[in-house]
Write a protein that holds these residues in place. Structure first.
Motif, short mmCIF file in Angstrom:
data_model
loop_
_atom_site.label_atom_id
_atom_site.label_comp_id
_atom_site.label_asym_id
_atom_site.label_seq_id
_atom_site.Cartn_x
_atom_site.Cartn_y
_atom_site.Cartn_z
N LEU A 4 0.84 -1.20 0.00
CA LEU A 4 0.00 0.00 0.00
C LEU A 4 0.87 1.25 0.00
O LEU A 4 0.56 2.24 -0.68
CB LEU A 4 -0.96 0.00 1.18
N GLU A 7 2.02 1.76 -3.56
CA GLU A 7 0.92 2.31 -4.37
C GLU A 7 0.78 3.80 -4.13
O GLU A 7 0.61 4.57 -5.08
CB GLU A 7 -0.41 1.63 -4.01
N LEU A 51 -6.20 10.43 -3.84
CA LEU A 51 -6.54 9.41 -2.83
C LEU A 51 -8.04 9.16 -2.80
O LEU A 51 -8.50 8.03 -2.68
CB LEU A 51 -6.06 9.84 -1.45
N LYS A 54 -8.93 7.11 -6.00
CA LYS A 54 -8.43 5.74 -6.02
C LYS A 54 -8.96 4.89 -4.87
O LYS A 54 -9.28 3.72 -5.05
CB LYS A 54 -6.90 5.73 -5.99
N TYR A 55 -9.04 5.47 -3.67
CA TYR A 55 -9.40 4.69 -2.48
C TYR A 55 -10.72 5.11 -1.85
O TYR A 55 -11.13 4.53 -0.84
CB TYR A 55 -8.29 4.79 -1.43
N VAL A 57 -11.37 7.57 0.01
CA VAL A 57 -11.22 8.10 1.37
C VAL A 57 -11.70 9.54 1.41
O VAL A 57 -11.63 10.26 0.42
CB VAL A 57 -9.77 8.01 1.89
N VAL A 80 -5.28 5.37 4.92
CA VAL A 80 -6.09 4.65 3.92
C VAL A 80 -6.49 3.28 4.47
O VAL A 80 -7.65 2.87 4.37
CB VAL A 80 -5.34 4.52 2.57
N ARG A 84 -10.27 1.78 5.19
CA ARG A 84 -10.73 0.51 4.63
C ARG A 84 -11.25 -0.41 5.73
O ARG A 84 -12.29 -1.03 5.58
CB ARG A 84 -9.59 -0.20 3.91
N ALA A 89 -14.20 3.49 3.50
CA ALA A 89 -13.68 3.66 2.13
C ALA A 89 -13.90 2.38 1.36
O ALA A 89 -13.82 1.29 1.92
CB ALA A 89 -12.20 4.00 2.17
N ALA A 91 -12.61 -0.23 -1.43
CA ALA A 91 -11.30 -0.62 -1.96
C ALA A 91 -11.27 -0.50 -3.46
O ALA A 91 -12.23 -0.53 -4.14
CB ALA A 91 -10.97 -2.05 -1.55
#
Length: 91
Positions: A4, A7, A51, A54-55, A57, A80, A84, A89, A91
């Motif tokens: 992570l 990433e 962020l 993509k996630y 959040v 992040v 999750r 959030a 994934a």
């Protein structure tokens, strides 16, 4: 570097346009701003948007916690991951 963290380092390099910096070269514990990567508030905004995309959040502009979350790649990865694990959030 954890997966992570890698990433997120790649995301930072991509969205901030850091030249001559590879994600693998970023120390996950190093500061992102000022003496670290030298990022600024515009970079923080771009990273926050990336962020979120993509996630999924949620970062609040006026949150005092943002300084802690944006301290390093490792801190962003922990944030992040916590989003999750709490289901806040996708994934």
């Amino acid at each position: 570097m954890e997966p992570l963290e890698k990433e997120i380092a790649e995301l930072i390099v991509q969205c901030t346009g850091l030249e001559d910096v590879r994600a693998e070269d970023i120390d996950p514990a190093a500061p992102l701003f000022v003496e670290g990567l030298g990022l600024d508030s515009i970079d923080a905004l771009e990273i926050g948007v990336a962020l979120n995309k993509k996630y999924a959040v949620k970062l609040t502009a006026d949150s005092e916690e943002n300084r802690k979350h944006f301290a390093s790649v490792r801190a962003l990865a922990a944030f992040v991951a916590s989003q999750r694990s709490t289901g806040l959030a996708a994934a």
